[in-house]
Scaffold this motif. Structure first.
Motif, PDB file in Angstrom:
ATOM      1  N   PRO A   1      51.530 145.165  19.446  1.00  0.00           N
ATOM      2  CA  PRO A   1      52.507 145.825  20.316  1.00  0.00           C
ATOM      3  C   PRO A   1      51.843 146.579  21.467  1.00  0.00           C
ATOM      4  CG  PRO A   1      52.253 147.024  18.248  1.00  0.00           C
ATOM      5  CD  PRO A   1      51.506 145.739  18.092  1.00  0.00           C
ATOM      6  N   ASP A   2      50.513 146.738  21.399  1.00  0.00           N
ATOM      7  CA  ASP A   2      49.776 147.352  22.496  1.00  0.00           C
ATOM      8  C   ASP A   2      49.492 146.355  23.611  1.00  0.00           C
ATOM      9  OD1 ASP A   2      48.104 145.929  20.732  1.00  0.00           O
ATOM     10  OD2 ASP A   2      46.327 147.020  21.427  1.00  0.00           O
ATOM     11  N   ARG A   3      49.867 145.071  23.401  1.00  0.00           N
ATOM     12  CA  ARG A   3      49.619 144.041  24.397  1.00  0.00           C
ATOM     13  C   ARG A   3      50.897 143.324  24.826  1.00  0.00           C
ATOM     14  NH1 ARG A   3      44.452 141.565  20.964  1.00  0.00           N
ATOM     15  NH2 ARG A   3      43.431 143.607  20.703  1.00  0.00           N
ATOM     16  N   TYR A   4      51.913 143.281  23.949  1.00  0.00           N
ATOM     17  CA  TYR A   4      53.141 142.525  24.233  1.00  0.00           C
ATOM     18  C   TYR A   4      54.365 143.365  23.897  1.00  0.00           C
ATOM     19  CZ  TYR A   4      49.888 138.595  24.236  1.00  0.00           C
ATOM     20  OH  TYR A   4      48.830 137.766  24.495  1.00  0.00           O
ATOM     21  N   ARG A   5      55.390 143.203  24.730  1.00  0.00           N
ATOM     22  CA  ARG A   5      56.649 143.897  24.491  1.00  0.00           C
ATOM     23  C   ARG A   5      57.653 143.028  23.746  1.00  0.00           C
ATOM     24  NH1 ARG A   5      60.314 146.090  22.843  1.00  0.00           N
ATOM     25  NH2 ARG A   5      61.931 147.316  23.886  1.00  0.00           N
ATOM     26  N   ALA A   6      57.615 141.711  23.985  1.00  0.00           N
ATOM     27  CA  ALA A   6      58.664 140.849  23.446  1.00  0.00           C
ATOM     28  C   ALA A   6      58.119 139.480  23.062  1.00  0.00           C
ATOM     29  CB  ALA A   6      59.785 140.693  24.474  1.00  0.00           C
ATOM     30  N   ALA A   7      58.902 138.759  22.269  1.00  0.00           N
ATOM     31  CA  ALA A   7      58.539 137.397  21.883  1.00  0.00           C
ATOM     32  C   ALA A   7      59.797 136.587  21.612  1.00  0.00           C
ATOM     33  CB  ALA A   7      57.644 137.393  20.645  1.00  0.00           C
TER      34      ALA A   7
ATOM     35  N   TRP B   1      67.228 136.588  28.678  1.00  0.00           N
ATOM     36  CA  TRP B   1      66.992 137.653  27.705  1.00  0.00           C
ATOM     37  C   TRP B   1      65.663 138.363  27.981  1.00  0.00           C
ATOM     38  CZ3 TRP B   1      63.098 138.348  24.041  1.00  0.00           C
ATOM     39  CH2 TRP B   1      63.316 139.385  23.129  1.00  0.00           C
ATOM     40  N   LEU B   2      64.625 137.606  28.278  1.00  0.00           N
ATOM     41  CA  LEU B   2      63.330 138.212  28.562  1.00  0.00           C
ATOM     42  C   LEU B   2      63.409 139.145  29.766  1.00  0.00           C
ATOM     43  CD1 LEU B   2      60.935 135.158  27.977  1.00  0.00           C
ATOM     44  CD2 LEU B   2      60.898 137.342  26.737  1.00  0.00           C
ATOM     45  N   GLY B   3      64.268 138.793  30.716  1.00  0.00           N
ATOM     46  CA  GLY B   3      64.431 139.648  31.888  1.00  0.00           C
ATOM     47  C   GLY B   3      64.973 141.020  31.555  1.00  0.00           C
ATOM     48  N   THR B   4      65.671 141.135  30.422  1.00  0.00           N
ATOM     49  CA  THR B   4      66.188 142.437  29.999  1.00  0.00           C
ATOM     50  C   THR B   4      65.149 143.244  29.239  1.00  0.00           C
ATOM     51  OG1 THR B   4      67.042 141.653  27.851  1.00  0.00           O
ATOM     52  CG2 THR B   4      68.480 141.395  29.777  1.00  0.00           C
TER      53      THR B   4
ATOM     54  N   ALA C   1      55.044 139.052  27.443  1.00  0.00           N
ATOM     55  CA  ALA C   1      55.807 138.478  26.333  1.00  0.00           C
ATOM     56  C   ALA C   1      55.213 137.130  25.964  1.00  0.00           C
ATOM     57  CB  ALA C   1      57.278 138.316  26.713  1.00  0.00           C
ATOM     58  N   LEU C   2      55.589 136.644  24.792  1.00  0.00           N
ATOM     59  CA  LEU C   2      55.206 135.316  24.331  1.00  0.00           C
ATOM     60  C   LEU C   2      56.472 134.529  24.016  1.00  0.00           C
ATOM     61  CD1 LEU C   2      52.998 137.213  22.044  1.00  0.00           C
ATOM     62  CD2 LEU C   2      51.836 135.243  22.993  1.00  0.00           C
ATOM     63  N   ALA C   3      56.402 133.220  24.180  1.00  0.00           N
ATOM     64  CA  ALA C   3      57.518 132.357  23.810  1.00  0.00           C
ATOM     65  C   ALA C   3      56.944 131.079  23.220  1.00  0.00           C
ATOM     66  CB  ALA C   3      58.400 132.039  25.017  1.00  0.00           C
ATOM     67  N   GLY C   4      57.503 130.642  22.099  1.00  0.00           N
ATOM     68  CA  GLY C   4      56.994 129.430  21.468  1.00  0.00           C
ATOM     69  C   GLY C   4      58.071 128.707  20.693  1.00  0.00           C
ATOM     70  N   TYR C   5      57.808 127.446  20.412  1.00  0.00           N
ATOM     71  CA  TYR C   5      58.698 126.667  19.562  1.00  0.00           C
ATOM     72  C   TYR C   5      57.899 126.089  18.407  1.00  0.00           C
ATOM     73  CZ  TYR C   5      56.828 122.634  22.170  1.00  0.00           C
ATOM     74  OH  TYR C   5      56.007 121.702  22.743  1.00  0.00           O
ATOM     75  N   SER C   6      58.572 125.899  17.260  1.00  0.00           N
ATOM     76  CA  SER C   6      57.946 125.350  16.060  1.00  0.00           C
ATOM     77  C   SER C   6      56.730 126.190  15.663  1.00  0.00           C
ATOM     78  CB  SER C   6      57.584 123.873  16.293  1.00  0.00           C
ATOM     79  OG  SER C   6      57.244 123.238  15.080  1.00  0.00           O
TER      80      SER C   6
ATOM     81  N   ARG D   1      56.973 148.563  18.579  1.00  0.00           N
ATOM     82  CA  ARG D   1      57.941 148.551  19.687  1.00  0.00           C
ATOM     83  C   ARG D   1      57.976 147.135  20.243  1.00  0.00           C
ATOM     84  NH1 ARG D   1      57.823 149.562  25.302  1.00  0.00           N
ATOM     85  NH2 ARG D   1      59.803 150.367  26.091  1.00  0.00           N
ATOM     86  N   THR D   2      58.643 146.259  19.502  1.00  0.00           N
ATOM     87  CA  THR D   2      58.669 144.836  19.816  1.00  0.00           C
ATOM     88  C   THR D   2      60.093 144.317  19.758  1.00  0.00           C
ATOM     89  OG1 THR D   2      56.494 144.589  18.760  1.00  0.00           O
ATOM     90  CG2 THR D   2      57.742 142.571  19.178  1.00  0.00           C
ATOM     91  N   ALA D   3      60.473 143.544  20.760  1.00  0.00           N
ATOM     92  CA  ALA D   3      61.781 142.898  20.789  1.00  0.00           C
ATOM     93  C   ALA D   3      61.586 141.412  20.497  1.00  0.00           C
ATOM     94  CB  ALA D   3      62.453 143.090  22.138  1.00  0.00           C
ATOM     95  N   LEU D   4      62.278 140.906  19.499  1.00  0.00           N
ATOM     96  CA  LEU D   4      62.185 139.497  19.135  1.00  0.00           C
ATOM     97  C   LEU D   4      63.508 138.789  19.401  1.00  0.00           C
ATOM     98  CD1 LEU D   4      60.360 139.676  15.657  1.00  0.00           C
ATOM     99  CD2 LEU D   4      59.339 139.271  17.905  1.00  0.00           C
ATOM    100  N   TYR D   5      63.395 137.575  19.923  1.00  0.00           N
ATOM    101  CA  TYR D   5      64.551 136.694  20.068  1.00  0.00           C
ATOM    102  C   TYR D   5      64.250 135.475  19.211  1.00  0.00           C
ATOM    103  CZ  TYR D   5      68.046 133.619  22.267  1.00  0.00           C
ATOM    104  OH  TYR D   5      69.094 132.764  22.500  1.00  0.00           O
ATOM    105  N   VAL D   6      65.042 135.270  18.164  1.00  0.00           N
ATOM    106  CA  VAL D   6      64.788 134.178  17.222  1.00  0.00           C
ATOM    107  C   VAL D   6      65.983 133.240  17.215  1.00  0.00           C
ATOM    108  CG1 VAL D   6      64.219 133.572  14.838  1.00  0.00           C
ATOM    109  CG2 VAL D   6      63.409 135.743  15.797  1.00  0.00           C
ATOM    110  N   SER D   7      65.721 131.946  17.413  1.00  0.00           N
ATOM    111  CA  SER D   7      66.787 130.951  17.354  1.00  0.00           C
ATOM    112  C   SER D   7      66.379 129.840  16.400  1.00  0.00           C
ATOM    113  CB  SER D   7      67.088 130.369  18.743  1.00  0.00           C
ATOM    114  OG  SER D   7      65.992 129.597  19.207  1.00  0.00           O
TER     115      SER D   7
END
Length: 373
Positions: free
Chosen positions: A261-267, A366-369, A242-247, A311-317
């Motif tokens: 999506p062939d390299r990452y499941r979530a962001a 969330w990433l743990g799920t 997964a990847l996580a970033g701000y700004s 097949r990507t799960a995104l968490y956006v805040s």
């Protein structure tokens, strides 16, 4: 002297004290004609202003991890040694499975602000032609004999622009916050990886590949990813990454996850944006074609139109005018198996590391799920 080190801060603070005391001691003692006395007093005032500004800059820079080195600050250093055309997949006709292992030597991180257990290496990207430092933190379970045969999921951490690779470990205290949560089982264990993203002087790469200029996409999604798999017990399937970033890093996280999506499941994207032109120094935003192609919303729409929703799960805040609208757009066009979890930040919270630091436990729960080794 390091830009972010204690010696430079103490030197700046000492000079400020001298600059404040100097006028009181010498103001009425300057000899000579009026012009000379006036010039001497003016120089003392300018010296006081410069030292005060320097101390404020050092405090802000250290708190937010904006510039890591003097080259980053002055725009005199490039981390790109080659930028050939690598094609649509960013591989240049090569296949990862055929590439030899890239084993690295790791050393303790050179900045105590990142906290205990963080190690680093200097990576020469074989595919991307980028060279830069990569910081790694291993979860408490990694060296537990009970987990000796277990592979771990990986989260790549991306800062804003300008931003240091140390920002997640330093300003956001990610490892420090997650250590006890992983120990008590509140958060699932994962390897944290923080690669350099500030690759060119005075420019935000937008995490894209631009032949002849930079292959930032391939650096993050190919070279760094392979190096971690080669050196640690890290999962090698998309479901483990997964990847996580701000700004600006949030824009990159969403873009890269949707594009690969062939390299990452979530962001995870905190206070980000879809249109790269919203960052005035973005190379992608200044190129009409890249501006469209690197927009996460365009990537999602194009995949849907081709009948291949990622097949990507995104968490956006984000707040109303700081990332939330971008998340609404992505959620509107998300088709199964794409999912978008959206969280609105209260107005007035600000676009600061304080806001993102507070979200670290939540986003990793969330990433743990979403991830599995």
């Amino acid at each position: 002297m390091s830009l972010t080190g204690t010696p430079f801060f103490l030197t700046s603070l000492t000079l400020l004290i001298v600059a404040v005391v100097l006028p009181f001691a010498l103001w009425g003692r300057i000899a000579g004609p009026p012009l000379v006395r006036g010039l001497g007093r003016l120089l003392m005032l300018l010296f006081a202003q410069v030292t005060a500004i320097t101390v404020v800059f050092v405090l802000v820079n250290n708190a937010n991890s904006l510039y890591d080195t003097w080259d980053d600050l002055l725009g005199t250093g490039s981390h790109v040694e080659a930028a050939r055309d690598l094609g649509p997949d960013g591989m240049g006709g090569r296949q990862i499975k055929h590439e030899p292992k890239q084993l690295q030597q790791f050393r303790p991180a050179d900045d105590p602000k990142v906290g205990a257990g963080v190690q680093m290496t200097d990576l020469q990207g074989r595919i991307s032609g980028v060279r830069g430092e990569v910081y790694v933190w291993l979860p408490p379970q990694y060296n537990d004999p009970a987990y000796r045969d277990k592979k771990f999921p990986v989260v790549e951490l991306l800062p804003g622009y300008p931003g240091s690779a140390k920002s997640w470990m330093g300003s956001l205290r990610a490892a420090e916050q997650l250590m006890p949560l992983m120990q008590n089982g509140t958060v699932k264990p994962a390897i944290l990886v923080a690669p350099r993203t500030n690759l060119l002087p005075g420019a935000d790469t937008g995490c894209v590949n631009i032949p002849g200029k930079v292959n930032a996409d391939s650096w993050l999604t190919v070279d760094v990813r392979k190096m971690i798999i080669d050196n640690f017990r890290a999962g090698d399937k998309p479901d483990s990454w997964a990847l996580a970033g701000y700004s600006a890093g949030a824009h990159c996280a969403a873009k890269l996850a949707l594009a690969h999506p062939d390299r990452y499941r979530a962001a995870v994207a905190m206070s980000g944006y879809n249109d790269p032109a919203l960052e005035r120094d973005s190379l992608a935003g200044k190129d009409p074609k890249l501006r469209i192609e690197s927009n996460p919303l365009h990537i999602l729409k194009s995949a849907n139109a081709a009948g291949k929703p990622p097949r990507t799960a995104l968490y956006v805040s984000g707040a109303e005018r700081d990332g939330f609208q971008a998340g609404l757009g992505l959620r509107q066009f998300a088709q199964n198996p794409t999912t978008v979890t959206l969280r609105q930040i209260p107005p007035g919270a600000g676009h600061t590391t304080v806001v993102w630091k507070q979200q670290v436990p939540e986003i990793f729960r969330w990433l743990g799920t979403q991830l599995r080794a």
